[in-house]
Motif scaffolding. Structure first.
Motif, PDB file in Angstrom:
ATOM      1  N   ASP A  38       0.823  -1.203   0.000  1.00 52.38           N
ATOM      2  CA  ASP A  38       0.000   0.000   0.000  1.00 52.38           C
ATOM      3  C   ASP A  38       0.859   1.256   0.000  1.00 52.38           C
ATOM      4  N   ASP A  42       0.666   4.114  -2.940  1.00 47.21           N
ATOM      5  CA  ASP A  42       0.171   5.445  -2.581  1.00 47.21           C
ATOM      6  C   ASP A  42       1.266   6.484  -2.425  1.00 47.21           C
ATOM      7  N   HIS A  66      -6.778   3.766  -4.945  1.00 50.35           N
ATOM      8  CA  HIS A  66      -5.431   4.239  -5.200  1.00 50.35           C
ATOM      9  C   HIS A  66      -5.462   5.168  -6.408  1.00 50.35           C
TER      10      HIS A  66
END
Length: 214
Positions: A38, A42, A66
């Motif tokens: 993640d 991101d 995202h």
């Protein structure tokens, strides 16, 4: 002799399993999320996805969206600005050298459309996002003309990463998902190089668990 009571030793807690991705469907397998993945997806992206106004808009739904990397806007502005300048230069040369004043009719239309596109580019980029659900990848884009595509993991046949010279200069790439049906293919632009590689590996791993697709 006094017997001292035994102090119970705490049992070791089982290792926390990786959280599954938000899902609105069911399936035998689920892609798993991890902080490392993640963070890569991101890193350097916009803070939140931009929604069209109005009650008739397509809802975002649950789950984590995202977004694209911020340098994607600069790449679009530079490439669009170069095209704008090229059309303007051709129109000026044909007018001054050849005396072809009619060229401003098509050139003017192209310049207006290109200029509007440059103005709304930042807003358009913030409206693009993708979500990794249990059984599929959902891709959405658009403000006036909205598009939402769900690509089942098991239907993916190829995951391709490409980037041009300008993309490499800003450290971004685009990821293309090819399926059996060409109409359901998705191209996700403006990913960082790290995000594109992590997303590619994630999709390949999930597709292998389905034993179809890749």
């Amino acid at each position: 002799m006094t017997n001292t009571p035994e102090v119970p030793t705490p049992e070791s807690e089982p290792a926390a399993s990786e959280a599954t991705l938000p899902t609105t469907g069911t399936g035998d397998h689920a892609a798993t999320a991890s902080p490392h993945r993640d963070a890569a997806l991101d890193d350097g992206t916009f803070a939140h996805i931009r929604e069209p106004k109005g009650e008739a808009r397509l809802p975002l739904g649950d789950g984590t969206w995202h977004q694209l990397a911020r340098p994607y806007v600069w790449v679009q502005l530079i490439s669009g600005g170069f095209f704008f300048a090229l059309v303007l230069a051709v129109a000026v040369v044909m007018t001054v050298v050849l005396g072809q004043w009619w060229i401003w009719i098509p050139a003017g239309v192209v310049l207006v459309i290109t200029g509007i596109g440059l103005i709304i580019t930042p807003r358009q980029a913030r409206a693009v996002g993708y979500q990794l659900r249990r059984d599929d990848l959902v891709f959405r884009k658009g403000i006036l003309w909205q598009r939402v595509v769900a690509v089942p993991y098991g239907r993916m046949q190829l995951v391709d990463i490409t980037h041009g010279p300008l993309d490499r200069g800003f450290g971004i790439a685009q990821l293309k998902l090819v399926t059996a049906a060409a109409s359901t293919g998705v191209v996700i632009p403006g990913l960082t190089q790290a995000a594109a590689e992590v997303l590619r590996d994630t999709l390949i791993d999930v597709a292998e668990t389905r034993r179809t697709g890749l």
